[in-house]
Scaffold this motif. Structure first.
Motif, short mmCIF file in Angstrom:
data_model
loop_
_atom_site.label_atom_id
_atom_site.label_comp_id
_atom_site.label_asym_id
_atom_site.label_seq_id
_atom_site.Cartn_x
_atom_site.Cartn_y
_atom_site.Cartn_z
N ILE A 10 0.86 -1.18 0.00
CA ILE A 10 0.00 0.00 0.00
C ILE A 10 0.90 1.23 0.00
CG2 ILE A 10 -1.90 1.21 1.12
CD1 ILE A 10 -2.64 -1.62 0.31
N ALA A 13 0.35 5.36 2.84
CA ALA A 13 -0.52 4.84 3.90
C ALA A 13 -0.32 5.56 5.23
CB ALA A 13 -0.25 3.34 4.09
N GLY A 18 -5.26 5.60 2.73
CA GLY A 18 -4.16 4.64 2.70
C GLY A 18 -3.98 3.96 4.04
N ALA A 22 -4.57 -0.06 4.80
CA ALA A 22 -3.57 -0.92 5.47
C ALA A 22 -4.20 -1.63 6.65
CB ALA A 22 -2.38 -0.08 5.91
N VAL A 32 0.99 -6.87 4.98
CA VAL A 32 0.97 -5.54 4.38
C VAL A 32 2.32 -4.86 4.52
CG1 VAL A 32 -0.04 -3.22 4.49
CG2 VAL A 32 -1.50 -5.23 4.79
N ALA A 34 3.44 -1.13 4.02
CA ALA A 34 2.81 0.18 3.90
C ALA A 34 3.90 1.26 3.82
CB ALA A 34 1.90 0.45 5.10
N THR A 35 3.74 2.19 2.88
CA THR A 35 4.75 3.23 2.75
C THR A 35 4.24 4.57 3.27
OG1 THR A 35 4.28 4.20 0.55
CG2 THR A 35 5.47 2.08 0.61
N GLN A 36 5.18 5.36 3.70
CA GLN A 36 4.94 6.72 4.15
C GLN A 36 5.97 7.63 3.51
OE1 GLN A 36 5.58 6.36 8.41
NE2 GLN A 36 7.72 5.86 8.15
N LEU A 43 0.42 5.37 11.41
CA LEU A 43 0.83 4.11 10.79
C LEU A 43 1.64 3.27 11.77
CD1 LEU A 43 0.87 2.34 8.28
CD2 LEU A 43 2.83 3.67 7.45
N LEU A 51 2.81 -6.43 9.47
CA LEU A 51 2.99 -5.10 8.89
C LEU A 51 4.46 -4.73 8.80
CD1 LEU A 51 1.84 -2.31 7.94
CD2 LEU A 51 1.87 -1.64 10.36
N VAL A 53 6.71 -1.32 7.49
CA VAL A 53 6.60 0.09 7.11
C VAL A 53 7.87 0.52 6.41
CG1 VAL A 53 6.30 2.46 7.93
CG2 VAL A 53 5.03 0.60 9.02
#
Length: 228
Positions: A10, A13, A18, A22, A32, A34-36, A43, A51, A53
């Motif tokens: 994702i 997120a 987003g 997630a 998952v 998940a990017t920021q 998050l 998860l 990140v």
């Protein structure tokens, strides 16, 4: 024998839709990534062994390439590029500085397709590439005007996504352009029709139902096909 968990990437997120996506996929048993763009406490609060990140700016090709390298051992059943901006969306196009208009176009249309191209080899067989679009990107349904630069950027994304699918049609690539509805987020505002939970649950249902289906579909969070 237990079925292996599906794997989602994702992109974008850190908050809003987003973040909600997630959380939803994690609760549905997916793994998952998940990017920021910058560190997100929200998050980080989604603590789960499922998860991962990562930090990336999709407008930075070198950063995307570095992320691709860090994730070289992964394949994904879903790559969903959510990231987008709506800078000065209410201003008519002639009132938006050229640099601002160009950045919206780059972030909303060019960067998602470049990301898709970079990560196409990370898509598992039977997986889908999803891109967050908007009903405002429909030329046929533009009866009210407004949001001119944002509309144009999403219309461009839709066009480029169709071309992406055609370019990779021999590989039976699955592309989903998903409109989340008008949602009460920072972008959608407090007057929007939907809460985040309703929108992301609908989008997750649509994605799971269409996962891996070849072609390019333009649909909303209820699964309704939209006019181009």
């Amino acid at each position: 024998m237990a079925t292996a968990a599906k794997n989602a990437l994702i992109v974008g997120a850190s908050r809003g839709l987003g973040l909600g996506l997630a959380d939803t996929f994690l609760k549905r048993g997916w793994r998952v990534t998940a990017t920021q763009r910058t560190p997100s406490p929200e998050l980080a609060a989604l603590v789960s062994e499922a998860l991962t990140v990562e930090t990336v700016d999709i407008d930075d090709d070198a950063a995307v390439a570095a992320l691709h390298g860090r994730l070289e051992s992964q394949t994904y059943d879903l790559v969903f590029v959510v990231a987008g901006v709506a800078t000065r969306a209410h201003d008519p196009l002639h009132a938006v500085p050229r640099a601002v208009a160009a950045q919206v176009y780059l972030t909303n249309a060019i960067s998602p397709i470049r990301f898709a191209e970079a990560f196409r080899d990370r898509l598992a067989p039977g997986g889908s590439l999803a891109l967050m679009t908007s009903i405002l990107g429909s030329v046929a349904l533009n009866d009210e005007g407004g949001w001119e630069n944002y509309r144009a950027s999403k219309a461009a994304l839709n066009t480029l996504a169709r071309s992406f699918e055609i370019r990779h049609r021999d590989a039976n690539v699955s592309v989903l352009l998903v409109h989340p509805g008008w949602v009460r987020t920072e972008m959608g505002g407090p007057e929007a029709d939907l809460d985040v939970a309703t929108s992301v649950a609908g989008m997750a249902d649509v994605i799971e139902a269409r996962l891996g289906r070849p072609g390019c579909a333009y649909v909303d969070y209820r699964g309704t096909t939209l006019d181009w």
